[in-house]
Design a protein around this motif. Structure first.
Motif, PDB file in Angstrom:
ATOM      1  N   GLY A 175       0.841  -1.133  -0.022  1.00  0.00           N
ATOM      2  CA  GLY A 175      -0.114  -0.002   0.045  1.00  0.00           C
ATOM      3  C   GLY A 175       0.786   1.296   0.042  1.00  0.00           C
ATOM      4  O   GLY A 175       2.165   1.300   0.009  1.00  0.00           O
ATOM      5  N   THR A 176       0.224   2.420  -0.185  1.00  0.00           N
ATOM      6  CA  THR A 176       0.930   3.651  -0.110  1.00  0.00           C
ATOM      7  C   THR A 176       0.691   4.352   1.126  1.00  0.00           C
ATOM      8  O   THR A 176      -0.399   4.562   1.608  1.00  0.00           O
ATOM      9  CB  THR A 176       0.439   4.468  -1.557  1.00  0.00           C
ATOM     10  N   VAL A 177       1.634   5.247   1.749  1.00  0.00           N
ATOM     11  CA  VAL A 177       1.447   6.083   2.896  1.00  0.00           C
ATOM     12  C   VAL A 177       1.783   7.484   2.512  1.00  0.00           C
ATOM     13  O   VAL A 177       2.987   7.677   1.958  1.00  0.00           O
ATOM     14  CB  VAL A 177       2.359   5.513   4.073  1.00  0.00           C
ATOM     15  N   PHE A 178       1.008   8.422   3.084  1.00  0.00           N
ATOM     16  CA  PHE A 178       1.261   9.920   2.574  1.00  0.00           C
ATOM     17  C   PHE A 178       1.041  10.737   3.751  1.00  0.00           C
ATOM     18  O   PHE A 178      -0.035  10.329   4.467  1.00  0.00           O
ATOM     19  CB  PHE A 178       0.778  10.257   1.358  1.00  0.00           C
ATOM     20  N   TRP A 179       1.549  11.945   3.705  1.00  0.00           N
ATOM     21  CA  TRP A 179       1.271  12.970   4.896  1.00  0.00           C
ATOM     22  C   TRP A 179      -0.033  13.676   4.506  1.00  0.00           C
ATOM     23  O   TRP A 179      -0.149  14.444   3.343  1.00  0.00           O
ATOM     24  CB  TRP A 179       2.270  13.789   5.104  1.00  0.00           C
ATOM     25  N   ASP A 180      -1.134  13.713   5.158  1.00  0.00           N
ATOM     26  CA  ASP A 180      -2.269  14.670   4.804  1.00  0.00           C
ATOM     27  C   ASP A 180      -2.148  15.880   5.711  1.00  0.00           C
ATOM     28  O   ASP A 180      -2.617  15.702   6.886  1.00  0.00           O
ATOM     29  CB  ASP A 180      -3.500  13.481   5.161  1.00  0.00           C
ATOM     30  N   LYS A 181      -2.044  16.747   5.114  1.00  0.00           N
ATOM     31  CA  LYS A 181      -1.901  18.326   5.703  1.00  0.00           C
ATOM     32  C   LYS A 181      -2.984  18.610   6.412  1.00  0.00           C
ATOM     33  O   LYS A 181      -3.132  19.016   7.606  1.00  0.00           O
ATOM     34  CB  LYS A 181      -1.306  19.315   4.867  1.00  0.00           C
ATOM     35  N   ALA A 182      -4.189  18.407   5.689  1.00  0.00           N
ATOM     36  CA  ALA A 182      -5.438  18.824   6.196  1.00  0.00           C
ATOM     37  C   ALA A 182      -6.115  18.090   7.672  1.00  0.00           C
ATOM     38  O   ALA A 182      -6.421  18.629   8.544  1.00  0.00           O
ATOM     39  CB  ALA A 182      -6.703  18.459   5.248  1.00  0.00           C
ATOM     40  N   LYS A 183      -5.611  16.690   7.473  1.00  0.00           N
ATOM     41  CA  LYS A 183      -5.782  16.019   8.679  1.00  0.00           C
ATOM     42  C   LYS A 183      -4.903  15.745   9.932  1.00  0.00           C
ATOM     43  O   LYS A 183      -5.013  15.521  10.844  1.00  0.00           O
ATOM     44  CB  LYS A 183      -6.194  14.225   8.319  1.00  0.00           C
ATOM     45  N   GLY A 184      -3.586  16.289   9.362  1.00  0.00           N
ATOM     46  CA  GLY A 184      -2.506  16.325  10.306  1.00  0.00           C
ATOM     47  C   GLY A 184      -2.161  15.024  10.660  1.00  0.00           C
ATOM     48  O   GLY A 184      -1.757  14.894  12.227  1.00  0.00           O
ATOM     49  N   CYS A 185      -2.056  13.962   9.886  1.00  0.00           N
ATOM     50  CA  CYS A 185      -1.531  12.771  10.170  1.00  0.00           C
ATOM     51  C   CYS A 185      -1.266  12.066   9.114  1.00  0.00           C
ATOM     52  O   CYS A 185      -1.359  12.691   7.785  1.00  0.00           O
ATOM     53  CB  CYS A 185      -2.783  11.806  10.906  1.00  0.00           C
ATOM     54  N   TYR A 186      -0.702  10.789   9.222  1.00  0.00           N
ATOM     55  CA  TYR A 186      -0.464   9.872   7.944  1.00  0.00           C
ATOM     56  C   TYR A 186      -1.565   9.390   7.261  1.00  0.00           C
ATOM     57  O   TYR A 186      -2.473   8.865   8.371  1.00  0.00           O
ATOM     58  CB  TYR A 186       0.698   9.029   8.244  1.00  0.00           C
ATOM     59  N   VAL A 187      -1.798   8.939   6.183  1.00  0.00           N
ATOM     60  CA  VAL A 187      -2.923   8.292   5.602  1.00  0.00           C
ATOM     61  C   VAL A 187      -2.349   7.163   4.692  1.00  0.00           C
ATOM     62  O   VAL A 187      -1.478   7.538   3.902  1.00  0.00           O
ATOM     63  CB  VAL A 187      -3.764   9.221   4.933  1.00  0.00           C
ATOM     64  N   GLY A 188      -2.891   6.004   4.891  1.00  0.00           N
ATOM     65  CA  GLY A 188      -2.356   4.713   4.079  1.00  0.00           C
ATOM     66  C   GLY A 188      -3.620   4.586   3.134  1.00  0.00           C
ATOM     67  O   GLY A 188      -4.778   4.475   3.789  1.00  0.00           O
ATOM     68  N   GLN A 189      -3.311   3.830   2.025  1.00  0.00           N
ATOM     69  CA  GLN A 189      -4.263   3.012   1.409  1.00  0.00           C
ATOM     70  C   GLN A 189      -3.972   1.839   0.620  1.00  0.00           C
ATOM     71  O   GLN A 189      -2.525   1.861   0.245  1.00  0.00           O
ATOM     72  CB  GLN A 189      -4.793   3.889   0.273  1.00  0.00           C
ATOM     73  N   ILE A 190      -4.445   0.940   0.581  1.00  0.00           N
ATOM     74  CA  ILE A 190      -4.080  -0.398   0.013  1.00  0.00           C
ATOM     75  C   ILE A 190      -5.149  -1.045  -0.855  1.00  0.00           C
ATOM     76  O   ILE A 190      -6.289  -0.820  -0.721  1.00  0.00           O
ATOM     77  CB  ILE A 190      -3.881  -1.296   1.032  1.00  0.00           C
ATOM     78  N   SER A 191      -4.605  -1.549  -1.962  1.00  0.00           N
ATOM     79  CA  SER A 191      -5.594  -2.268  -2.925  1.00  0.00           C
ATOM     80  C   SER A 191      -5.744  -3.682  -2.779  1.00  0.00           C
ATOM     81  O   SER A 191      -4.657  -4.319  -2.598  1.00  0.00           O
ATOM     82  CB  SER A 191      -4.985  -1.957  -4.381  1.00  0.00           C
ATOM     83  N   LEU A 192      -7.038  -4.207  -2.470  1.00  0.00           N
ATOM     84  CA  LEU A 192      -7.402  -5.503  -2.322  1.00  0.00           C
ATOM     85  C   LEU A 192      -8.245  -5.937  -3.365  1.00  0.00           C
ATOM     86  O   LEU A 192      -8.789  -6.917  -2.810  1.00  0.00           O
ATOM     87  CB  LEU A 192      -7.812  -5.619  -0.833  1.00  0.00           C
ATOM     88  N   GLY A 193      -8.145  -5.605  -4.448  1.00  0.00           N
ATOM     89  CA  GLY A 193      -8.940  -6.278  -5.604  1.00  0.00           C
ATOM     90  C   GLY A 193     -10.109  -5.434  -5.957  1.00  0.00           C
ATOM     91  O   GLY A 193     -10.166  -4.028  -5.729  1.00  0.00           O
TER      92      GLY A 193
END
Length: 404
Positions: free
Chosen positions: A19-37
């Protein structure tokens, strides 16, 4: 919130499936996303996770992937309380009202207050142990065991719906709690006292049958006249309306209870027990009085179904039997708090005093642990057991006189 030092380090190429992880300035935290089909509707399945650090988010994405591969529902928001609510709503379709009420008490009074906020997937055996330990000062050992049994059922229900992978409640044992209320038995004199005190009421016959046959309260309340044979004479019509083809003593057929579908507690509980002579006299007089009272009050007098039924010929509620029984024991000046089920304990105690063996007593009261030669198939009629009535006729009959 400041970003962690990992941003300043050389970036590593993410492995496929991480998955991918990035910094979300609006939320003030890291956000990750993974593809599961793909979802059933054909759209992409891309769950997200949030955290204060990249490692935290990667760990969450890893758990999401593992849950997906195990066929579990994704996410970590399903709580023990939600599992309990779902179990109450859908997990007890075949249970009787009293069973549902007991389970609801376990959940609402103990499990939800003690464990409800915990995420079901993160619930540990230690959590359950700590919860049960908190009950030891206020609940008996047997009651704690029943609460644990309910928790196990709740989690098994959640497992079948892919909410959680394992049942941690199966990994623990119920601790020892407070000493439970010991069962009591009436003495012979106390038994005679409540028989005399209840004379002229329906409870008079109820006490006689319960105390001298050992039937369970759940078996006595739905007892039918069709299963109560006061004068079984070969070739003649019996009190039950049938014509017996063999010579039998007066007896009752303990075939039903107030459980769901009317079954007895177990297959060995289905039994036929002879009645002592004085119990036959009490029931005969009671049946005559019952018919007369029904007619006098404008209710159906003939064809009464239940021996101890209400005026509308329905099964009496347990709480009403307990209330009347308490009043009789108090009127007979018997100290302590007594309940109808202790009439069964009284029967066992008296039988033991008269020299009956454990095997005979188990047979008479329908305990599950009895000789396999005495175990029968569900729809078979067990032989009439006469030993109990013979022993108690000897013990209780001497010096006993029925009040007018």
């Amino acid at each position: 919130m400041a970003e962690d030092d990992s941003e300043n380090r050389p970036k590593k190429k993410a492995r496929h499936g991480d998955g991918t992880v990035f910094w979300d300035k609006a939320k003030g935290c890291y956000v990750g996303q993974i593809s599961l089909g793909y979802k059933p509707d054909g759209t992409r399945l891309r769950p997200k996770a949030e955290g204060r650090t990249k490692k935290e988010v990667h760990d969450k994405l890893k758990r999401i992937r593992e849950d997906h591969e195990a066929g579990l529902e994704l996410g970590d928001k399903y709580t023990v309380e939600q599992a309990c609510r779902d179990f109450l709503k859908r997990g007890l379709p075949k249970q009787g009202a009293s069973t549902v009420s007991g389970v609801k008490t376990h959940l609402e009074v103990h499990i939800i207050p003690g464990l409800g906020k915990a995420k079901l997937k993160r619930l540990s055996a230690d959590d359950v142990d700590d919860f049960l330990a908190g009950l030891t000062s206020k609940c008996s050992t047997s009651y704690i065991g029943r609460i644990l049994g309910t928790l196990r059922r709740v989690i098994r229900f959640a497992q079948r719906r892919n909410k959680v992978a394992r049942n941690v409640a199966e990994l623990v044992e119920a601790p020892k709690g407070k000493a439970g209320r010991p069962s009591k038995a009436l003495t012979l004199e106390q038994g005679k006292a409540i028989i005399r005190e209840s004379h002229g009421t329906w409870l008079h016959a109820y006490i006689a049958v319960s105390m001298f046959t050992g039937v369970r309260t759940e078996e006595a309340r739905p007892l039918k006249w069709a299963h109560t044979h006061l004068n079984p004479i070969v070739g003649e019509e019996c009190s039950c309306g049938a014509v017996h083809r063999e010579d039998l003593p007066p007896h009752i057929e303990v075939w039903r209870s107030v459980r769901v579908h009317g079954d007895t507690k177990n297959e060995t509980s289905r039994r036929t027990v002879a009645l002592p002579a004085y119990v036959v006299d009490i029931l005969t007089a009671y049946r005559k009085r019952q018919i007369e009272e029904r007619k006098r009050n404008g209710h159906k007098g003939e064809g009464i179904v239940y021996v101890f039924g209400t005026r509308h010929d329905t099964v009496k509620e347990a709480k009403n039997v307990r209330r009347y029984f308490k009043a009789v024991t108090e009127a007979a000046e018997i100290e302590g708090n007594w309940v109808p089920r202790e009439l069964r304990h009284t029967f066992v105690s008296w039988m033991s005093d008269q020299g009956a063996s454990d095997e005979l007593i188990a047979d008479l009261v329908g305990h599950k642990k009895t000789s396999t030669t005495r175990t029968v198939y569900r729809h078979q009629l067990r032989p009439v057991i006469t030993k109990g009535s013979e022993l108690l006729d000897k013990a209780f009959g001497d010096g006993f006189e029925e009040a007018d």
